[in-house]
Every structure is written in structure tokens, then in C-alpha cells.
Design a protein around this motif. Structure first.
Motif, PDB file in Angstrom:
ATOM      1  N   GLY A 163       0.787  -1.215   0.000  1.00 26.14           N
ATOM      2  CA  GLY A 163       0.000   0.000   0.000  1.00 26.14           C
ATOM      3  C   GLY A 163       0.818   1.262   0.000  1.00 26.14           C
ATOM      4  N   LEU A 179       1.388   6.131  -2.445  1.00 28.69           N
ATOM      5  CA  LEU A 179       0.271   5.823  -3.343  1.00 28.69           C
ATOM      6  C   LEU A 179       0.296   6.693  -4.606  1.00 28.69           C
ATOM      7  N   GLY A 192       0.215   8.006  -8.271  1.00 30.38           N
ATOM      8  CA  GLY A 192      -0.588   7.594  -9.403  1.00 30.38           C
ATOM      9  C   GLY A 192      -2.017   7.230  -9.063  1.00 30.38           C
ATOM     10  N   THR A 193      -2.404   7.367  -7.789  1.00 29.08           N
ATOM     11  CA  THR A 193      -3.771   7.091  -7.373  1.00 29.08           C
ATOM     12  C   THR A 193      -4.408   8.373  -6.843  1.00 29.08           C
ATOM     13  N   LYS A 194      -5.706   8.328  -6.588  1.00 26.72           N
ATOM     14  CA  LYS A 194      -6.393   9.503  -6.053  1.00 26.72           C
ATOM     15  C   LYS A 194      -5.968   9.813  -4.618  1.00 26.72           C
ATOM     16  N   TYR A 195      -5.296   8.861  -3.974  1.00 27.12           N
ATOM     17  CA  TYR A 195      -4.843   9.063  -2.594  1.00 27.12           C
ATOM     18  C   TYR A 195      -3.428   9.635  -2.517  1.00 27.12           C
ATOM     19  N   ALA A 196      -2.768   9.823  -3.647  1.00 28.28           N
ATOM     20  CA  ALA A 196      -1.357  10.237  -3.656  1.00 28.28           C
ATOM     21  C   ALA A 196      -1.152  11.485  -2.800  1.00 28.28           C
ATOM     22  N   THR A 255      -6.320   0.598   1.951  1.00 27.54           N
ATOM     23  CA  THR A 255      -5.072   0.890   1.245  1.00 27.54           C
ATOM     24  C   THR A 255      -4.403   2.140   1.794  1.00 27.54           C
ATOM     25  N   LEU A 256      -5.181   3.198   1.999  1.00 27.26           N
ATOM     26  CA  LEU A 256      -4.606   4.441   2.496  1.00 27.26           C
ATOM     27  C   LEU A 256      -4.091   4.285   3.920  1.00 27.26           C
TER      28      LEU A 256
END
Length: 258
Positions: A16, A38, A40-44, A124-125
């Protein structure tokens, strides 16, 4: 192997944390280094690391809740601080999804209820954030928040409190820092805004700081500053004062810009 060491390692193995390469310098004279979790994800979101030789390591987290801007603004400012020794790691905007929407909860509910003690974080976050903890193995951890009301006066509010983990000298340090803030920051004509020390956190809830207490047995603090009758700049300033004072008690001194 000690329980806390095992759990720290298991957190790192949970995945994660897709981090970029560290960029920038690590010296206190220059910019802090940084990496992205993270990516490349919306959580970056970025993690900043300031190193100044030998000494303890502190981790400061802000933005667990997206509707508490003074907490993540204070953490963003702390990320720019220079220090006289040790390592200062700052994750200013932990929950980017919630921050973008100015909401307490993100895509998977309340982020600060996803850190069960004795188990891997649930999302994941949350796992990526715990991997930051595992990666840097901090000697002390901070979680910066704000609250609508004041603890003891407004229902379900926890403002004007410093909640320490029930580890080492954290409880005594929280008490001393609250007293310092009340002497030097909180005006005499605002007695209801006096800071207080909360009960020690022992690992009884699935919150980040409870996990720090229960799994790692490390000192840590939740700093809660109220929105009640306080402007935004004052909330940020008081939160940073609390953070600086507690950092100092743990051996990390802020160095004023010259």
C-alpha cells in the motif's frame, strides 16, 4: 522479537505504499527531502523529511479528516521548519480525497477508524500511512486535528485537548505543554479555551494514535484545537505552538529562520 517490532514489520509487508524516489536534500539548511505514497492514485500525497544530524525522529501527521483545515495547514507549515538536530518527518495531508471535498470522511469512511491495534490497517490508504510509520520508526508521533467545540462544554467535542499515549513521559509532557500554551498563547479573557491534558491512550480504539500506543509502545499526541470563537490563523498558530513545545520536550528543537 518484541511485539512492537513484529507489528511494525508486518505493516511494512502489508503493502500500500507506492513511493517515488526521495528528492531534495536532507540537510536542515536546505529544503526537506520528499516522497509520495500511493503515487498515481487519487490518494497520492507527499511525505517530507528534514534531517539535521543525529538525534530522535518525530512524525507529524495532518489531514486525517478533510474538514479540519487548521490541522493540515499547521502540519504543512511544520514540514517547512528547520531543526537543530534529529529527523522531522511530516505527512501534512494524509487524506487527500477528504480534503478535496472538505469532508471528515474519505472514500472509505473515517480514516482515523481504520487502524485496529494488533492487526493490519483496514484500507489501502491506512496501510500506506502505517508504512510511513514503519519506514521511519519514529520516537514520537503527532496527529494534528481541530474540533467544532470544546471538550466538556460541547457535546461530542474534543477541542482544546492534548491527548497523550500512555507511554513514558508523554502524559507529563502533555500537561506541561498545555500549561505553557495557557500561559503564553491563550488570552486570560478566554478561560474556556484553556488547553487541558486528556487521558492516556492505551490502544483501545482503531485510531492511529491508539495503534502507536498499543502496537509500538511509543509516545504520541493528538492535538485538538477548537473552531469555536477562534479564527483560522489563531487555530493554526496554537496548533503549531503545541507541536513545537512537545517536539522540544522530545529533543527536537525548531530553528528559527535567519
Amino acid at each position: 522479537m518484541r511485539r512492537r517490532a513484529f507489528l511494525a514489520r508486518s505493516g511494512a509487508l502489508a503493502g500500500g505504499c507506492a513511493a517515488t524516489s526521495v528528492v531534495g536534500g536532507g540537510r536542515s539548511e536546505g529544503k526537506p527531502s520528499s516522497y509520495t505514497i500511493l503515487a498515481g492514485t487519487k490518494y497520492a500525497t507527499e511525505v517530507f523529511v528534514r534531517k539535521a544530524g543525529d538525534g530522535p525522529t518525530a512524525l507529524v501527521v495532518g489531514g486525517m479528516h478533510g474538514d479540519e483545515p487548521s490541522g493540515y495547514r499547521a502540519a504543512s507549515d511544520v514540514a517547512k521548519w528547520r531543526i537543530d538536530g534529529g529527523t522531522l518527518v511530516v505527512l501534512p495531508k494524509a487524506n487527500r480525497v477528504a480534503i478535496r471535498k472538505s469532508r471528515r470522511e474519505g472514500a472509505n469512511g473515517d480514516l482515523n477508524r481504520q487502524f485496529p491495534v494488533g492487526e493490519n490497517p483496514e484500507t489501502t490508504l491506512a496501510r500506506a500511512i502505517w508504512n510511513v510509520v514503519s519506514r521511519h520508526d519514529p520516537d514520537v508521533v503527532f496527529d494534528l486535528h481541530s474540533s467544532i467545540g470544546i471538550y466538556g462544554y460541547h457535546q461530542s467535542s474534543v477541542g482544546q485537548m492534548i491527548w497523550p499515549t500512555d507511554v513514558g513521559d508523554a502524559s507529563e509532557y502533555a500537561k506541561r505543554t498545555a500549561e505553557r500554551l495557557n500561559d503564553d498563547a491563550v488570552p486570560w479573557y478566554m478561560p474556556f479555551h484553556a488547553y487541558r491534558r486528556g487521558d492516556g491512550l492505551e490502544g483501545s480504539s482503531p485510531m492511529l494514535m491508539h495503534k502507536v500506543a498499543g502496537d509500538l509502545e511509543k509516545p504520541g499526541y493528538i492535538v485538538e484545537t477548537t473552531k469555536f470563537l477562534l479564527d483560522f490563523d489563531t487555530r493554526v498558530r496554537w496548533t503549531k505552538r503545541a507541536t513545537a513545545d512537545l517536539l522540544s520536550r522530545h529533543g527536537i528543537e525548531r530553528r528559527e529562520n535567519r
